[in-house]
Design a protein around this motif. Structure first.
Motif, PDB file in Angstrom:
ATOM      1  N   ILE A 212       0.823  -1.206   0.000  1.00  0.00           N
ATOM      2  CA  ILE A 212       0.000   0.000   0.000  1.00  0.00           C
ATOM      3  C   ILE A 212       0.860   1.260   0.000  1.00  0.00           C
ATOM      4  O   ILE A 212       0.641   2.199  -0.773  1.00  0.00           O
ATOM      5  N   GLU A 213       1.866   1.271   0.872  1.00  0.00           N
ATOM      6  CA  GLU A 213       2.685   2.469   1.024  1.00  0.00           C
ATOM      7  C   GLU A 213       3.672   2.681  -0.116  1.00  0.00           C
ATOM      8  O   GLU A 213       4.256   3.759  -0.242  1.00  0.00           O
TER       9      GLU A 213
ATOM     10  N   MET B  48      -5.228  -6.053  -0.429  1.00  0.00           N
ATOM     11  CA  MET B  48      -4.334  -5.645   0.653  1.00  0.00           C
ATOM     12  C   MET B  48      -5.110  -4.925   1.759  1.00  0.00           C
ATOM     13  O   MET B  48      -4.809  -5.081   2.954  1.00  0.00           O
ATOM     14  N   TYR B  49      -6.133  -4.150   1.370  1.00  0.00           N
ATOM     15  CA  TYR B  49      -6.955  -3.463   2.368  1.00  0.00           C
ATOM     16  C   TYR B  49      -7.863  -4.444   3.105  1.00  0.00           C
ATOM     17  O   TYR B  49      -8.097  -4.293   4.316  1.00  0.00           O
ATOM     18  N   TYR B  50      -8.361  -5.462   2.420  1.00  0.00           N
ATOM     19  CA  TYR B  50      -9.159  -6.473   3.106  1.00  0.00           C
ATOM     20  C   TYR B  50      -8.299  -7.284   4.081  1.00  0.00           C
ATOM     21  O   TYR B  50      -8.740  -7.623   5.186  1.00  0.00           O
ATOM     22  N   ILE B  51      -7.075  -7.595   3.676  1.00  0.00           N
ATOM     23  CA  ILE B  51      -6.144  -8.289   4.566  1.00  0.00           C
ATOM     24  C   ILE B  51      -5.840  -7.407   5.775  1.00  0.00           C
ATOM     25  O   ILE B  51      -5.802  -7.888   6.929  1.00  0.00           O
ATOM     26  N   LEU B  52      -5.645  -6.130   5.526  1.00  0.00           N
ATOM     27  CA  LEU B  52      -5.371  -5.183   6.605  1.00  0.00           C
ATOM     28  C   LEU B  52      -6.543  -5.134   7.584  1.00  0.00           C
ATOM     29  O   LEU B  52      -6.353  -5.189   8.812  1.00  0.00           O
ATOM     30  N   ALA B  53      -7.761  -5.043   7.058  1.00  0.00           N
ATOM     31  CA  ALA B  53      -8.939  -4.964   7.924  1.00  0.00           C
ATOM     32  C   ALA B  53      -9.084  -6.225   8.775  1.00  0.00           C
ATOM     33  O   ALA B  53      -9.305  -6.144   9.987  1.00  0.00           O
ATOM     34  N   GLU B  54      -8.943  -7.388   8.164  1.00  0.00           N
ATOM     35  CA  GLU B  54      -9.106  -8.629   8.915  1.00  0.00           C
ATOM     36  C   GLU B  54      -8.019  -8.800   9.958  1.00  0.00           C
ATOM     37  O   GLU B  54      -8.283  -9.224  11.096  1.00  0.00           O
ATOM     38  N   SER B  55      -6.799  -8.471   9.601  1.00  0.00           N
ATOM     39  CA  SER B  55      -5.688  -8.617  10.547  1.00  0.00           C
ATOM     40  C   SER B  55      -5.840  -7.649  11.705  1.00  0.00           C
ATOM     41  O   SER B  55      -5.561  -7.991  12.865  1.00  0.00           O
ATOM     42  N   ARG B  56      -6.282  -6.441  11.418  1.00  0.00           N
ATOM     43  CA  ARG B  56      -6.513  -5.472  12.502  1.00  0.00           C
ATOM     44  C   ARG B  56      -7.678  -5.900  13.385  1.00  0.00           C
ATOM     45  O   ARG B  56      -7.664  -5.660  14.602  1.00  0.00           O
ATOM     46  N   TYR B  57      -8.681  -6.522  12.799  1.00  0.00           N
ATOM     47  CA  TYR B  57      -9.821  -6.989  13.586  1.00  0.00           C
ATOM     48  C   TYR B  57      -9.364  -7.973  14.648  1.00  0.00           C
ATOM     49  O   TYR B  57      -9.892  -7.996  15.771  1.00  0.00           O
ATOM     50  N   HIS B  58      -8.371  -8.798  14.317  1.00  0.00           N
ATOM     51  CA  HIS B  58      -7.885  -9.811  15.253  1.00  0.00           C
ATOM     52  C   HIS B  58      -6.740  -9.300  16.130  1.00  0.00           C
ATOM     53  O   HIS B  58      -6.288 -10.027  17.022  1.00  0.00           O
ATOM     54  N   THR B  59      -6.261  -8.094  15.870  1.00  0.00           N
ATOM     55  CA  THR B  59      -5.186  -7.526  16.692  1.00  0.00           C
ATOM     56  C   THR B  59      -5.638  -6.158  17.193  1.00  0.00           C
ATOM     57  O   THR B  59      -6.315  -6.058  18.202  1.00  0.00           O
TER      58      THR B  59
END
Length: 481
Positions: free
Chosen positions: A264-265, A381-392
């Motif tokens: 993303i960055e 990448m944004y969906y992966i980010l959202a799911e990973s943040r949901y669990h952390t």
């Protein structure tokens, strides 16, 4: 001896005899169309380029990513379509034992391992021939080959292995790292994911020489433009995106976030602009500016005409299903990626993202939009980010809403997070219809059922395609079911 070689002979039979369009590379000789023998093929840098191109060519075939692993069999298994060709009716019911479905499954197995064999042949030759290369072609070609080996094994795992959520210790598939007739042992799900990540990590190090990473400008006059068009190769950032996908699979959320954020960055992939969609004769139908990795399918025009039109071979949705995908008719995907049937096909809607346009008369359709079969997108990448943040920890909604804003629809609110998995699937399925990823999403989440069917997916083990019967004769192998 039969047990050691029947695996390869059987795949050779399926890929060459039953699937005459296998590729420009033969399973054992690695021969491109020019019929250059492998000993000559790997005597020049051009030969290595041709061998690598051959692997991508295998992947574009209809029995792999050119249809079955995108909008064909995997689209049917994910219940993406209301209408599909009659030959997929057993697939839709998960009747994997039917003759047509079994042939399709065997073809996936053999086709993917065919591509891996060709990749291993290249990797087995390249280090001893390093002096043949002009910089940075050695690093880029070896990096891509390692990445392809990881990519292909990961999809084999996602097809034939248990999900990590089901049982990471369950035996799955072999991870083949050499060009040899020897049969490799089955590895567990966890072992395969780790081996994928090793190959991808090594690939990323080599691909730090990739122009998409270094920023070096490549012109047509630079080595005949060989290192141009990096989005149709497993480039550095596509590898990082694949690592994010694999880390998410094993629930390593911190590393998934790290890899997704690097993509993303980077700023290398731009959201499609609505202004590039509104002109029906010039539109970027597949949102190509967002592709991390896509295949260049030179026959995509004829495939789109065959499979997304009013023919009996078509895949289609009706209006109510289309509206179920997209809650608002202002969604760019609803507006610009579907077309309506006419005559006998009235009321049916066909995916338009694979259509090939001819331009508006005064201007030709941009080359950058043509023949693209996306296998990985910026939005993932944004969906992966959202799911990973949901669990952390972190801003879950921010990641999901970033995609929605670039699709012309409103933001989600905190109340939408009450059933996160359902929300995630709902958002993801809008984005990747016809790209083969939805079935893998359901499987990774180990969801008991799939939307639009009441089949007991986890109870009956329907997320795992059965291993080809002959492979179960290999010593020590166990049934994945």
């Amino acid at each position: 001896m039969r047990n050691k070689i029947h695996f390869y002979k059987r795949c050779l039979y399926l890929c060459v005899v039953m699937l005459a369009t296998v590729s420009c590379n033969d399973w054992l000789d690695v021969e491109p169309k020019s019929q250059v023998k492998d000993k000559d093929l790997f005597s020049s840098e051009t030969g290595f380029k041709e061998a690598l191109s051959g692997v991508y060519s295998i992947m574009t075939q209809e029995y792999l990513y050119g249809k079955e692993l995108t909008f064909g069999m995997l689209g049917v298994l994910a219940q993406e379509w209301d209408y599909q060709p009659m030959v997929y009716l057993d697939d839709k019911d998960y009747t994997y034992e039917s003759i047509q479905t079994e042939i399709r499954i065997d073809s996936l197995w053999c086709g993917l391992y065919n591509a891996i064999a060709n990749t291993n042949k290249l990797l087995g030759e390249i280090d001893a021939k390093k002096s043949l290369f002009t910089n940075p072609n050695y690093e880029v070609i070896k990096g891509e080959a390692l990445a392809l080996r990881g990519f292909l094994h990961f999809d084999l795992l996602r097809l034939f292995g248990a999900s990590y959520a089901e049982d990471p210790a369950k035996k799955a598939i072999p991870y083949v790292t050499e060009y040899t007739p020897e049969v490799f042992p089955q590895k567990t799900v966890a072992e395969i994911v780790d081996m994928v990540l090793v190959d991808l990590g090594n690939a990323a190090e080599y691909l730090k020489s990739d122009p998409i990473y270094t920023g070096k400008a490549i012109a047509e006059t630079t080595d005949n433009g060989y290192l141009m068009n990096r989005q149709v190769h497993l480039n550095y950032y596509a590898v990082k995106g694949l690592m994010a996908r694999a880390y998410l699979y094993k629930k390593d959320y911190q590393n998934a976030i790290r890899c997704a954020m690097e993509v993303i960055e980077s700023g290398k992939f731009e959201w499609v602009k609505q202004s590039n969609l509104t002109n029906e004769k010039m539109a970027d139908l597949s949102f190509s500016s967002e592709h991390l990795f896509a295949l260049n399918v030179v026959t995509l025009e004829s495939r789109a005409e065959t499979y997304f039109s009013g023919s009996n071979s078509a895949f289609a949705l009706d209006e109510s299903s289309l509206l179920d995908y997209y809650e608002g008719t202002q969604d760019y995907r609803y507006l610009y990626q579907f077309k309506s049937g006419t005559g006998l096909s009235a009321g049916m809607h066909y995916l338009k993202k694979y259509d090939q346009l001819s331009g508006d008369g005064s201007t030709v359709w941009p080359v950058a939009y043509r023949n693209k079969m996306p296998l990985m997108r910026l939005s993932e990448m944004y969906y992966i980010l959202a799911e990973s943040r949901y669990h952390t920890s972190g801003d879950v909604l921010g990641a999901l809403n970033e995609v929605r804003r670039h699709r012309g629809i409103g933001d989600l609110g905190t109340g939408d997070l009450e059933n996160f998995n359902s929300l995630l699937v709902s958002e993801f399925r809008k984005e990747i219809i016809g790209e083969g990823q939805l079935f893998f999403c359901y499987k990774r989440l180990n969801m008991p059922t799939i939307k639009r069917t009441d089949a007991d997916m986890t109870g009956l083990g329907l997320y795992k395609l059965p291993l080809p019967k002959d492979e179960l004769q290999n010593p020590g192998w166990v049934n994945n079911r």
